[in-house]
Design a protein around this motif. Structure first.
Motif, mmCIF file in Angstrom:
data_model
loop_
_atom_site.group_PDB
_atom_site.id
_atom_site.type_symbol
_atom_site.label_atom_id
_atom_site.label_comp_id
_atom_site.label_asym_id
_atom_site.label_seq_id
_atom_site.Cartn_x
_atom_site.Cartn_y
_atom_site.Cartn_z
ATOM 1 N N ASN A 415 1.582 14.546 2.306
ATOM 2 C CA ASN A 415 2.352 13.440 1.740
ATOM 3 C C ASN A 415 2.821 12.324 3.258
ATOM 4 O O ASN A 415 2.761 11.251 2.989
ATOM 5 C CB ASN A 415 3.365 13.721 0.877
ATOM 6 C CG ASN A 415 2.994 14.289 -0.520
ATOM 7 O OD1 ASN A 415 1.923 14.042 -0.724
ATOM 8 N ND2 ASN A 415 4.051 15.178 -1.018
ATOM 9 N N SER A 416 3.136 13.201 3.906
ATOM 10 C CA SER A 416 3.684 12.532 5.203
ATOM 11 C C SER A 416 2.417 11.617 5.710
ATOM 12 O O SER A 416 2.530 10.635 6.258
ATOM 13 C CB SER A 416 4.312 13.406 6.270
ATOM 14 O OG SER A 416 5.434 13.921 5.641
ATOM 15 N N MET A 417 1.375 12.393 6.058
ATOM 16 C CA MET A 417 0.299 11.641 6.498
ATOM 17 C C MET A 417 -0.313 10.714 5.490
ATOM 18 O O MET A 417 -0.611 9.508 6.226
ATOM 19 C CB MET A 417 -1.086 12.555 6.561
ATOM 20 C CG MET A 417 -2.302 11.980 7.397
ATOM 21 S SD MET A 417 -3.685 13.151 7.359
ATOM 22 C CE MET A 417 -4.041 13.321 5.778
ATOM 23 N N ASN A 418 -0.301 10.797 4.313
ATOM 24 C CA ASN A 418 -0.697 9.646 3.374
ATOM 25 C C ASN A 418 0.418 8.440 3.437
ATOM 26 O O ASN A 418 -0.192 7.286 3.332
ATOM 27 C CB ASN A 418 -0.662 10.015 1.909
ATOM 28 C CG ASN A 418 -2.018 10.984 1.771
ATOM 29 O OD1 ASN A 418 -3.036 10.959 2.446
ATOM 30 N ND2 ASN A 418 -1.831 11.587 0.835
ATOM 31 N N ALA A 419 1.636 8.643 3.727
ATOM 32 C CA ALA A 419 2.621 7.832 3.886
ATOM 33 C C ALA A 419 2.310 6.811 5.186
ATOM 34 O O ALA A 419 2.704 5.701 5.094
ATOM 35 C CB ALA A 419 4.133 8.284 3.975
ATOM 36 N N VAL A 420 1.952 7.602 6.124
ATOM 37 C CA VAL A 420 1.485 6.501 7.452
ATOM 38 C C VAL A 420 0.249 5.791 6.905
ATOM 39 O O VAL A 420 0.211 4.584 7.371
ATOM 40 C CB VAL A 420 1.143 7.654 8.530
ATOM 41 C CG1 VAL A 420 0.634 6.806 9.845
ATOM 42 C CG2 VAL A 420 2.490 8.383 8.929
ATOM 43 N N LEU A 421 -0.895 6.232 6.374
ATOM 44 C CA LEU A 421 -1.955 5.616 5.852
ATOM 45 C C LEU A 421 -1.870 4.322 4.822
ATOM 46 O O LEU A 421 -2.552 3.362 5.102
ATOM 47 C CB LEU A 421 -2.886 6.351 5.505
ATOM 48 C CG LEU A 421 -3.560 7.479 6.580
ATOM 49 C CD1 LEU A 421 -4.720 8.484 5.602
ATOM 50 C CD2 LEU A 421 -4.488 6.844 7.504
ATOM 51 N N THR A 422 -0.896 4.552 4.201
ATOM 52 C CA THR A 422 -0.655 3.636 3.286
ATOM 53 C C THR A 422 0.425 2.587 3.820
ATOM 54 O O THR A 422 1.396 2.946 4.452
ATOM 55 C CB THR A 422 -0.129 4.195 1.706
ATOM 56 O OG1 THR A 422 1.117 4.920 1.866
ATOM 57 C CG2 THR A 422 -1.387 4.923 1.293
ATOM 58 N N GLY A 423 0.588 1.216 2.867
ATOM 59 C CA GLY A 423 1.526 0.310 3.207
ATOM 60 C C GLY A 423 1.185 -1.152 2.684
ATOM 61 O O GLY A 423 -0.152 -1.048 2.356
ATOM 62 N N ASN A 424 1.960 -1.868 2.824
ATOM 63 C CA ASN A 424 1.643 -3.482 2.512
ATOM 64 C C ASN A 424 0.590 -3.904 3.375
ATOM 65 O O ASN A 424 0.764 -3.910 4.454
ATOM 66 C CB ASN A 424 2.727 -4.164 2.112
ATOM 67 C CG ASN A 424 3.689 -3.554 1.012
ATOM 68 O OD1 ASN A 424 3.084 -2.795 -0.011
ATOM 69 N ND2 ASN A 424 4.978 -3.599 1.269
ATOM 70 N N GLN A 425 -0.267 -4.708 3.079
ATOM 71 C CA GLN A 425 -1.297 -5.275 3.812
ATOM 72 C C GLN A 425 -1.130 -6.697 3.492
ATOM 73 O O GLN A 425 -0.779 -7.323 2.466
ATOM 74 C CB GLN A 425 -2.859 -4.795 3.644
ATOM 75 C CG GLN A 425 -2.791 -3.326 3.721
ATOM 76 C CD GLN A 425 -4.298 -2.936 3.968
ATOM 77 O OE1 GLN A 425 -5.186 -3.629 3.170
ATOM 78 N NE2 GLN A 425 -4.345 -1.374 4.017
ATOM 79 N N VAL A 426 -1.589 -7.836 4.506
ATOM 80 C CA VAL A 426 -1.667 -9.005 4.265
ATOM 81 C C VAL A 426 -3.003 -9.421 3.667
ATOM 82 O O VAL A 426 -4.011 -8.965 3.834
ATOM 83 C CB VAL A 426 -1.913 -10.080 5.832
ATOM 84 C CG1 VAL A 426 -2.015 -11.224 5.414
ATOM 85 C CG2 VAL A 426 -0.113 -9.653 6.672
ATOM 86 N N GLN A 427 -2.670 -10.183 2.366
ATOM 87 C CA GLN A 427 -3.803 -10.288 1.768
ATOM 88 C C GLN A 427 -4.319 -11.739 1.860
ATOM 89 O O GLN A 427 -3.762 -12.630 2.590
ATOM 90 C CB GLN A 427 -3.235 -10.605 0.089
ATOM 91 C CG GLN A 427 -2.755 -9.157 -0.424
ATOM 92 C CD GLN A 427 -3.349 -8.170 -0.416
ATOM 93 O OE1 GLN A 427 -4.851 -8.312 -0.896
ATOM 94 N NE2 GLN A 427 -3.117 -7.070 -0.329
ATOM 95 N N ASN A 428 -5.906 -11.847 1.837
ATOM 96 C CA ASN A 428 -6.688 -12.985 2.141
ATOM 97 C C ASN A 428 -6.187 -14.043 1.056
ATOM 98 O O ASN A 428 -5.699 -13.660 -0.061
ATOM 99 C CB ASN A 428 -7.981 -12.817 1.800
ATOM 100 C CG ASN A 428 -8.466 -11.849 3.207
ATOM 101 O OD1 ASN A 428 -8.079 -11.966 4.209
ATOM 102 N ND2 ASN A 428 -9.529 -10.973 2.580
#
Length: 485
Positions: A415-428
């Motif tokens: 879960n810690s590794m997935n938390a690093v990989l996921t997050g909000n991104q700037v949308q086109n």
């Protein structure tokens, strides 16, 4: 005579079709150009360009601010991916042996099993009630009927004897006839009444518990779902089956109790009918005895008057009269003995009926006592199973808590590794939609040519019809002129 009209020329379908196709192609090119607008927004723009060959190219350009945000976001994603890659070793180490769940037997080992030994009710030692029909004829058979013909050994009696008393009443059967005959049709125990009573009692009992059963089922479902158990899982199905088994046991108990209630109601109805039957026979017997006594007393009074008149008869007939009186006394005594024997037989019949009733009453009491003991044992067994169910639920809840805790610890590195990989991104940026121009067909040259041909054919047909009508008129006028000439 007019000249024959020629047919109209055929339409040029090929030219019409080519003109229609060219119009459709030109309209399609116009529509395509209408569907390629340039769009300008605060986040960027979208433009179209067409080369000499007619090919279109779409160009999208972001605003400087949005372009910088997109570049920064891509850098952040790259850093997150590198950090997550460095954490893969921790995840592999933590998960290399797989998840080891706690042993459920450690939590359920002290929980006893459900007592399923619900035996059927069997009233040991209780005999069946005596429903045999007692025939009154078995007690009165062999008794001689009351004699109605007095015979005397005295001879030469003065047959011209006159007495102030009436003749002796010899119609004993007529005297006791108003009492009627003994009712030999004893009532029978009705299994149909017992079944109907049991059905009514069962329906009344279950009607009071249906809502509670439904509420218990719903409550168990909500409780299990709160614990994370869903239908189809082993724990969920086991809990649902236990509740269904308890409710089924309650229904069996109600069914057994309903059978007892139905039998009790049928027994009470049978006892009431039997009491009425016995009361009717007792009343008939009392009326019979009263009428027989009245008959005997009436004849006794007549005999007494007859004796007094006989005593006053001539001396010569005194001895014969005495003999006749003795014979009459013997006749009366014999009839009285026969009546007494009949009464004794009826008394034995009544005693037999009373003994049968007492026996059936004792058997019913023993049956009810056995049934009460069975109900107490069943209630104790159900209470024990309820306590076992409560202990099972507590142990199962403790196991679920331990299971969730162990699983959470097992999944923490991943879960810690997935938390690093996921997050909000700037949308086109999304450019605004626009309504596309609809397709408009070109001129229908083929249809126009076909319509023109149909019109020409119609005109030619009309002209031919007019010519035919003119020729007919000329012919008619010529024939009329010839006839006139």
């Amino acid at each position: 005579m007019g000249s024959k009209s020629s047919s109209p020329p055929a339409p040029d379908y090929a030219s019409a079709a080519e003109a229609t196709a060219k119009g459709n192609l030109d309209n399609l090119k116009y529509q395509t150009a209408a569907n390629r607008p340039d769009i300008y927004t605060p986040w960027g723009n979208q433009t179209w360009a067409q080369d000499a060959d007619g090919k279109w190219t779409q160009n999208v350009a972001l605003s400087p601010e949005v372009q910088r945000a997109l570049d920064a976001q891509q850098n952040v994603q790259m850093n997150q991916s590198q950090l997550a890659q460095s954490m893969q070793g921790q995840v592999s180490e933590a998960m290399k042996n797989g998840f080891k769940a706690p042993s459920m037997s450690d939590y359920l080992s002290n929980v006893g099993s459900v007592n399923q030994n619900f035996g059927g009710f069997s009233p040991y030692g209780v005999e069946a009630t005596d429903q045999s029909q007692i025939n009154v004829g078995a007690f009165t058979r062999g008794n001689q009927a009351v004699s109605q013909n007095l015979r005397s050994s005295a001879q030469g009696l003065n047959t011209n004897f006159q007495s102030n008393g009436q003749n002796v009443n010899t119609d004993a059967a007529g005297a006791v006839a108003p009492a009627g005959s003994t009712n030999l049709n004893a009532p029978q125990f009705s299994d149909a009444n017992a079944q109907a009573g049991a059905t009514a009692a069962y329906n009344a009992s279950t009607a009071l518990l249906k809502d509670q059963w439904a509420q218990d089922t719903k409550g168990l479902d909500e409780k299990l779902r709160l614990q994370g158990l869903t239908p189809g899982t082993e724990a969920y199905n086991a809990a649902a089956q236990n509740l269904s088994r308890v409710q089924g046991q309650q229904q069996d108990q109600l069914a057994n109790q309903a059978v007892v209630t139905g039998n009790d109601m049928a027994n009470r109805n049978y006892a009431s009918a039997l009491a009425g039957y016995q009361s009717g026979n007792q009343a008939q017997n009392q009326a019979y005895n009263q009428n027989a006594n009245t008959f005997a007393l009436g004849n006794s009074a007549l005999g007494q008057q007859f004796g007094q008149d006989q005593a006053a008869f001539t001396t010569g007939n005194a001895a014969l009269g005495q003999q006749y009186g003795q014979d009459a006394n013997t006749f009366t005594t014999n009839n009285a003995a026969r009546t007494q024997n009949l009464n004794n037989g009826l008394a034995q019949y009544q005693a037999m009926l009373q003994g049968q009733q007492q026996y059936n009453s004792s058997q019913n009491q023993a049956f009810n006592q056995a049934l009460a003991g069975y109900g107490a044992n069943t209630a104790a067994q159900q209470a024990s199973n309820a306590a076992q169910q409560q202990a099972y639920q507590q142990a199962l809840g403790n196991y679920n808590t331990a299971y969730n805790s162990a699983y959470q610890n097992y999944m923490t590195p991943l879960n810690s590794m997935n938390a690093v990989l996921t997050g909000n991104q700037v949308q086109n940026p999304n450019f605004g939609n626009f309504s596309q121009a609809g397709y408009v067909g070109g001129a229908d040259y083929a249809g126009a040519a076909q319509n023109l041909g149909q019109y020409s054919s119609a005109q030619s047909a009309a002209q031919q019809a007019a010519n035919s009508s003119m020729l007919g008129t000329v012919g008619t006028l010529g024939a009329a002129a010839i006839m006139a000439y």
